[in-house]
Enzyme design. Structure first.
Site, PDB file in Angstrom:
ATOM      1  N   LYS A   1      26.919 -33.751  30.300  1.00  0.00           N
ATOM      2  CA  LYS A   1      28.108 -33.617  31.162  1.00  0.00           C
ATOM      3  C   LYS A   1      28.163 -32.266  31.862  1.00  0.00           C
ATOM      4  CE  LYS A   1      28.334 -37.494  29.534  1.00  0.00           C
ATOM      5  NZ  LYS A   1      27.550 -38.495  30.322  1.00  0.00           N
TER       6      LYS A   1
ATOM      7  N   ASP B   1      29.930 -41.101  35.313  1.00  0.00           N
ATOM      8  CA  ASP B   1      30.518 -41.653  34.099  1.00  0.00           C
ATOM      9  C   ASP B   1      31.196 -40.525  33.311  1.00  0.00           C
ATOM     10  OD1 ASP B   1      29.354 -43.257  31.042  1.00  0.00           O
ATOM     11  OD2 ASP B   1      31.191 -43.562  32.188  1.00  0.00           O
ATOM     12  N   ASN B   2      32.160 -40.885  32.468  1.00  0.00           N
ATOM     13  CA  ASN B   2      32.735 -39.968  31.474  1.00  0.00           C
ATOM     14  C   ASN B   2      33.517 -38.799  32.039  1.00  0.00           C
ATOM     15  OD1 ASN B   2      29.554 -40.513  30.258  1.00  0.00           O
ATOM     16  ND2 ASN B   2      31.323 -41.382  29.222  1.00  0.00           N
TER      17      ASN B   2
ATOM     18  N   GLU C   1      33.507 -46.700  26.545  1.00  0.00           N
ATOM     19  CA  GLU C   1      32.769 -47.920  26.163  1.00  0.00           C
ATOM     20  C   GLU C   1      33.122 -48.368  24.744  1.00  0.00           C
ATOM     21  OE1 GLU C   1      31.372 -45.211  27.562  1.00  0.00           O
ATOM     22  OE2 GLU C   1      29.733 -44.438  26.392  1.00  0.00           O
TER      23      GLU C   1
END
Ligand SMILES: O=C(NC/C=C/[C@H]1O[C@@H](n2cnc3c(NCCO)ncnc32)[C@H](O)[C@@H]1O)c1cc(-c2ccc(F)cc2)cc(O)c1O
Ligand SMILES: [Mg+2]
Length: 215
Positions: A144, A169-170, A199
């Site tokens: 990230k 994502d995330n 998820e």
């Protein structure tokens, strides 16, 4: 435990999925990760959002950062028309080996170029080595804290051009605050948040879609 989680994910695919049927590979991984062992695949809920963005962009060249077991690689590649492809970067050789087999089982190897190596090392070579002009879609799902530096590197290398779509994502969990701040405040991107869930859980998470507007 003797085997790794990615190895157990591959075994679930080989047991439950049909060779050449990408949807059965996706379903097998989601079932395993929901009912047996959680794993950091984008998953079915956020995966549907990924699908809709891929269909909307109908990309010819896709870059994925962070292959892991190849779950999102298969989700993306199964939607690509002939001639389109996804280049996916994975620097962990064990994960790359598993992902190759998952991608092969789904029958999508012709649409996937899995490159074993670090994004920072490979992005500067994309044009020369793969003949890529610019990416139509970039899916960020690796470490990230690398989302922002790698986005800036892609810009510097001229691999992001007017209309390129970044899908991250995330952005909530685990979170990518510096990346979010950048794409949301930059006059060169038009960003929007797709609220979803982490998820296989009820925790909030989401995807950020950012369209490059040109310089
Ligand atoms: O951490 C998460 N993803 C990381 C992915 C890493 C994969 O990408 C590969 N990778 C990493 N950096 C690079 C790189 N370049 C950078 C280094 O040079 N170049 C190439 N490949 C790279 C790794 O080898 C892995 O295969 C995550 C966590 C949660 C999570 C949420 C809640 C929790 F409680 C726990 C976990 C949920 C998620 O959806 C997540 O994606
Ligand atoms: Mg992720």
């Amino acid at each position: 435990t003797r085997t790794s989680r990615p190895q157990r994910i591959l075994k679930a695919v080989q047991r439950k999925a049909t060779v050449g049927d990408p949807q059965s590979v996706i379903t097998a991984i989601d079932h395993f990760c929901r009912h047996r062992e959680w794993a950091m695949n984008v998953g079915d809920e956020k995966g549907s959002i990924l699908d809709s963005v891929v269909n909307e962009v109908s990309p010819v060249t896709v870059l994925e950062l962070g292959t892991y077991c190849g779950y999102s690689t298969v989700r993306i590649a199964r939607l690509l028309p002939p001639g389109a492809c996804v280049i996916t970067l994975e620097f962990n050789p064990d994960y790359a080996a598993i992902a190759r087999q998952v991608i092969k089982w789904s029958g999508l190897e012709d649409k996937v170029q899995l490159v074993e190596g670090a994004s920072g090392d490979w992005i500067p070579w994309m044009k020369e080595h793969f003949g890529v002009q610019a990416f139509d879609l970039v899916f960020l799902d690796h470490w990230k804290e690398r989302y922002l530096p790698d986005t800036k590197l892609l810009e510097e290398c001229g691999l992001i051009q007017k209309g390129t779509v970044l899908l991250a994502d995330n952005v909530i969990c685990p979170g990518t605050p510096d990346y979010l701040e950048y794409v949301r405040n930059s006059p060169h991107y038009n960003s929007q948040y797709y609220r979803s869930h982490l998820e296989y859980t009820k925790a909030e998470d989401g995807l950020e879609k950012s369209v490059f507007l040109g310089y």
